[in-house]
Design an enzyme around this catalytic site. Structure first.
Site, PDB file in Angstrom:
ATOM      1  N   CYS B  88      36.682   5.812  41.991  1.00 35.51           N
ATOM      2  CA  CYS B  88      36.031   6.930  42.689  1.00 35.51           C
ATOM      3  C   CYS B  88      35.065   6.437  43.763  1.00 35.51           C
ATOM      4  CB  CYS B  88      35.301   7.817  41.695  1.00 35.51           C
ATOM      5  SG  CYS B  88      36.041   7.818  40.053  1.00 35.51           S
ATOM      6  N   CYS B 211      32.048  19.780  35.241  1.00 35.63           N
ATOM      7  CA  CYS B 211      32.993  18.764  35.726  1.00 35.63           C
ATOM      8  C   CYS B 211      33.380  19.016  37.180  1.00 35.63           C
ATOM      9  CB  CYS B 211      34.270  18.786  34.899  1.00 35.63           C
ATOM     10  SG  CYS B 211      33.999  18.671  33.125  1.00 35.63           S
ATOM     11  N   SER B 212      33.506  17.937  37.969  1.00 33.14           N
ATOM     12  CA  SER B 212      34.025  18.070  39.320  1.00 33.14           C
ATOM     13  C   SER B 212      35.520  18.385  39.222  1.00 33.14           C
ATOM     14  CB  SER B 212      33.781  16.796  40.123  1.00 33.14           C
ATOM     15  OG  SER B 212      34.297  15.674  39.445  1.00 33.14           O
ATOM     16  N   HIS B 337      36.223  16.820  44.796  1.00 37.73           N
ATOM     17  CA  HIS B 337      36.206  15.373  44.574  1.00 37.73           C
ATOM     18  C   HIS B 337      37.598  14.757  44.737  1.00 37.73           C
ATOM     19  CE1 HIS B 337      35.174  11.490  43.212  1.00 37.73           C
ATOM     20  NE2 HIS B 337      35.277  11.651  41.914  1.00 37.73           N
TER      21      HIS B 337
END
Lengths: 129, 388
Positions: B88, B211-212, B337
């Site tokens: 990420c 949560c993304s 994301h």
């Protein structure tokens, strides 16, 4: 997980066998063959963990990956083994039973399987001590 | 080391883009950045592309070559193009590699890009790909999902420091509010604490609104040597610090379960390089892949003492109108994301803020901005500090 990748670590997964560096006295699970502290001065040998430890932190997995669907919800924890190394594992207990500081011991359990006629993946889980 | 400036930025809208491909979105973001910089394509000397897992998301490797080809730079100019991967943190690392290539004197104008196409495959596979940012053999094998690993941090943090369930929810509420002001965010809807607390549990104590999301998106920035930046723009934004640090791949091997030492070290190095203290930061984009991650980021970046992250969000310090606005873009939670793009998007947002072009989400008088991009559960952290 592809069969060779699982098979080559069976001894460590089934029996909680890790390693120990005789130079600095640090224990490693999963096994490490290069001691991060001593590097080339390290002297690594295999070590059978006693299998007892304490829960450092935990969660209840409600939305697992496909291969764990039949286990949900399950308790996942980081356990501080008495030798001083930490391991991520499942704890076989009721979700409301687990707590930080809980004493646990290692047991041999099934994790997952590759369908009806594929490999069954066994390994170490923990139960309340 | 030469000074490096950002002279152009571009980003696609983030979201589920089923009608558009990996290369389509990357080219859109790249063209926007080139147009913004006002440069000719032939002035670009190299390209770095941040991408986590095109190999598994779209079964395509050799991403550097693909993107440079479809950008029109593989014939005639034949510039080098390099794919950069750190889960990420791939995007942040692409910016850093581009920065280094200019700071070193090797190049004068370089593109740093980031892209991820996550919705071409089923959610179960996407979740499995994301889990590969942690240790597959000793975390994934025993059933550790990515939200599960951050949930382990959350349980520990709440137990040790008294951080509350509501504190976590406040992060999501704030980031959704900011996202509602960002036309390029995946989510523009405002939510309340109850929205979060009533959403379904993913891994206790984390719920779906902690949560993304899964996102398609691409971002790009054009970097130039500081000495030539003003040839192209009246508002160059300078990269005063670029730093990166590592930690163990597995969460269980960390010094402390609720501290990202990679962030601590990357931040310290960045503050030293920029010659500033955390107090001088006016606006920050931090890696809120989960709500607990933003609270830990406050602490590990030095915005507050360890354990006081919950207090910071509770008191509104990091809100858009607070003393230190964090994630004005909506963060990973609301802006979305697309893993490989996120680190680049953070730089796009900070540059937009420092130029004063952020519209309704503009942080008043922002002069010093920070970006914080994390790979996995903290095995990699990348921090950049930017100023006018």
């Amino acid at each position: 997980m592809p069969v060779p990748r699982f098979w080559r670590k069976i001894k460590h997964r089934y029996n909680l066998i890790g390693t120990k560096c005789n130079t600095c006295g640090t224990y490693y699970y999963p096994p490490r063959y290069l001691c991060p502290k001593c590097r080339r001065e390290g002297e690594i040998e295999e070590y059978q963990f006693k299998g007892e430890g304490t829960v450092v932190t935990y969660t209840i997995i409600r939305t697992p990956p496909d291969q764990f669907q039949n286990l949900k919800p399950y308790v996942l924890a980081i356990i501080d083994l008495d030798e001083g190394t930490r391991v991520t594992s499942q704890i076989v207990c009721e979700p409301n039973e687990v707590h930080i500081g809980m004493r646990v011991r290692a047991v041999f359990r099934k994790y997952s399987e590759d369908g009806d006629d594929g490999v069954i993946y066994y390994g170490t889980k923990f139960v309340p001590a | 080391m030469r000074e490096v400036a950002v002279i152009g930025v571009g980003s696609t809208k983030f979201g589920e883009m089923w009608e558009r491909s990996f290369r389509d979105i990357m080219i859109e973001a790249g063209l926007e950045a080139i147009q913004d910089a006002g440069i000719e394509g032939r002035e670009i000397e190299a390209m770095y592309v941040g991408n986590m897992s095109a190999g598994r998301f779209i079964s395509q490797e050799h991403i550097g070559a693909l993107i440079v080809d479809y950008s029109g730079f593989s014939k005639d100019t034949h510039i080098p193009s390099t794919r950069v991967e750190a889960a990420c943190a791939s995007g942040g690392l692409a910016v850093r590699e581009a920065y280094l290539s200019i700071a070193s004197g090797m190049h004068d104008i370089v593109v740093a890009a980031g892209v991820e196409k996550m919705t071409d495959i089923g959610t179960e596979i996407t979740v499995d790909v994301l889990a590969s940012a942690a240790d597959r053999e000793w975390e994934g094998f025993v059933g550790a999902t990515f939200p599960g690993l951050y949930a382990l941090m959350a349980t520990y943090h709440m137990n040790k420091f008294g951080t509350t369930r509501e504190d976590l929810a406040e992060v999501s509420v704030k980031n959704h509010y900011n996202g509602s002001l960002n036309p390029k965010a995946q989510f523009n809807n405002r939510i309340t604490i109850d929205t979060v607390l009533n959403s379904s549990l993913v891994a206790d104590p984390l719920r779906i609104f902690d949560c993304s999301p899964i996102t398609d998106g691409a971002s790009a920035v054009i970097l130039a040597a500081g000495s030539i930046a003003r040839k192209y723009t009246d508002t160059p934004v300078y990269i005063k610090a670029s730093s990166q640090a590592s930690d163990t791949i597995s969460l269980h091997d960390r010094r402390d379960v609720a501290t990202l030492d990679s962030t601590v070290f990357a931040a310290k190095r960045a503050y030293k390089m920029a010659g500033i203290t955390p107090k001088e930061v006016d606006v920050a984009e931090v890696h809120d892949c989960f709500t607990i991650a933003e609270i830990m980021a406050y602490e590990d970046l030095g915005f507050c003492k360890k354990g006081e992250g919950g207090k910071l969000i509770r008191e509104g310090v990091t809100a858009l109108d607070g003393d230190l606005p964090v994630n004005p873009s909506g963060g990973l939670k609301a802006c979305g994301h697309p893993v490989g793009a996120t680190g680049v998007k953070q730089v796009v947002e900070i540059v937009t803020q420092l130029r004063g072009e952020a519209g309704k989400r503009q942080v008043d008088g922002a002069e010093v901005g920070l970006t914080h991009n994390v790979g996995g559960t903290g095995a990699t952290a990348v921090v950049h500090i930017l100023t006018r």
